[in-house]
Every structure is written in structure tokens, then in C-alpha cells.
Design a protein around this motif. Sequence first.
Motif, short mmCIF file in Angstrom:
data_model
loop_
_atom_site.label_atom_id
_atom_site.label_comp_id
_atom_site.label_asym_id
_atom_site.label_seq_id
_atom_site.Cartn_x
_atom_site.Cartn_y
_atom_site.Cartn_z
N VAL A 138 49.31 38.86 35.27
CA VAL A 138 48.77 40.21 35.47
C VAL A 138 47.25 40.15 35.55
N PHE A 139 46.63 39.36 34.68
CA PHE A 139 45.16 39.21 34.69
C PHE A 139 44.67 38.66 36.03
N ILE A 140 45.31 37.61 36.51
CA ILE A 140 44.90 37.01 37.79
C ILE A 140 45.19 37.98 38.93
N ALA A 141 46.29 38.72 38.86
CA ALA A 141 46.60 39.69 39.91
C ALA A 141 45.53 40.78 39.97
N LEU A 142 45.09 41.26 38.81
CA LEU A 142 44.03 42.27 38.79
C LEU A 142 42.73 41.72 39.38
N LEU A 143 42.43 40.47 39.06
CA LEU A 143 41.21 39.87 39.63
C LEU A 143 41.35 39.65 41.14
N LEU A 144 42.54 39.32 41.59
CA LEU A 144 42.74 39.18 43.04
C LEU A 144 42.60 40.53 43.75
N VAL A 145 43.07 41.58 43.12
CA VAL A 145 42.89 42.92 43.69
C VAL A 145 41.40 43.23 43.80
N ALA A 146 40.65 42.92 42.75
CA ALA A 146 39.21 43.15 42.78
C ALA A 146 38.53 42.29 43.84
N ILE A 188 26.98 40.09 40.23
CA ILE A 188 28.01 40.68 39.38
C ILE A 188 29.38 40.09 39.71
N LEU A 189 29.65 39.89 41.00
CA LEU A 189 30.92 39.27 41.38
C LEU A 189 31.01 37.85 40.85
N PHE A 190 29.91 37.13 40.89
CA PHE A 190 29.90 35.78 40.35
C PHE A 190 30.22 35.80 38.86
N VAL A 191 29.62 36.72 38.13
CA VAL A 191 29.87 36.81 36.69
C VAL A 191 31.34 37.15 36.42
N VAL A 192 31.91 38.07 37.20
CA VAL A 192 33.31 38.47 36.99
C VAL A 192 34.23 37.27 37.18
N PHE A 225 39.88 41.09 46.67
CA PHE A 225 40.19 41.61 48.00
C PHE A 225 39.49 42.94 48.28
N TYR A 226 39.35 43.75 47.25
CA TYR A 226 38.60 45.00 47.40
C TYR A 226 37.14 44.71 47.78
N ALA A 227 36.53 43.76 47.08
CA ALA A 227 35.15 43.39 47.40
C ALA A 227 35.06 42.79 48.79
#
Length: 118
Positions: free
Chosen positions: A97-105, A65-69, A107-109
Amino acid sequence: MASKYLPILILAILVFVIGVSMLILNAILGLKRPYPEKLIRYECGLPPSGEPRHPFSVKFYAIAILFVVFDVEAVFLYPWAVSFDRLGALAYVEMVVFIALLLVAYFYAWIRGAFQWE
């Protein structure tokens, strides 16, 4: 307006009819000679070993799932980069903003240990 899409509709119907007719003809005319060697599972040329239905770890699905995201991120990032000069400052801010949200995801993972394969 609808006449512009008529060739596409005809092509779609033609493809559907040809596909269904091939399936029906194969069911009617196809050879059916089952024998034990033909019905055995095939594993890359090797003899089958073990039970085919063993459970996978949840980690496998999490990594998938992370790979797909992050693959979807690349799909959205490429067209944006190609047409960057024609887009305005708002598009730049939206992509940040899009890249920042993905970076948050990401780092969370990472903090949750999703990338640790055990």
C-alpha cells in the motif's frame, strides 16, 4: 529506571558546556583583523560574479521536494526489507500500500510535468 539515563544526561550537559565555552572563548580570544580581501564573498576560488541573491525557479524546489519524498521511501523500505522474514503478511500488505501510494504520487507528478526541466 532513571539511573540508566544518568550517564547520557551527564554527557549531554558536558557536550553543551564544552560547546558553549568554546564559542565564548573564541569570541573573547579570537583574532579580529578584518580587511577587504577577507570580507569578500568566496565562490570556489573564482572571483565573485553577479548578484548573489537571484530568485530560483519554483521547478527547482518541486524537484527537491520530490527527491526528498522518494528518498524517504528508500529509508522506510530498507529496514522493512532487512526484517522481512520476521514480519507477517500484514507488514507485506502495508508496504504494498505504501509503495502504491508513492507510485500514485510519482505518476501524478509525471503527468503534471514536474520532471520537465525548462
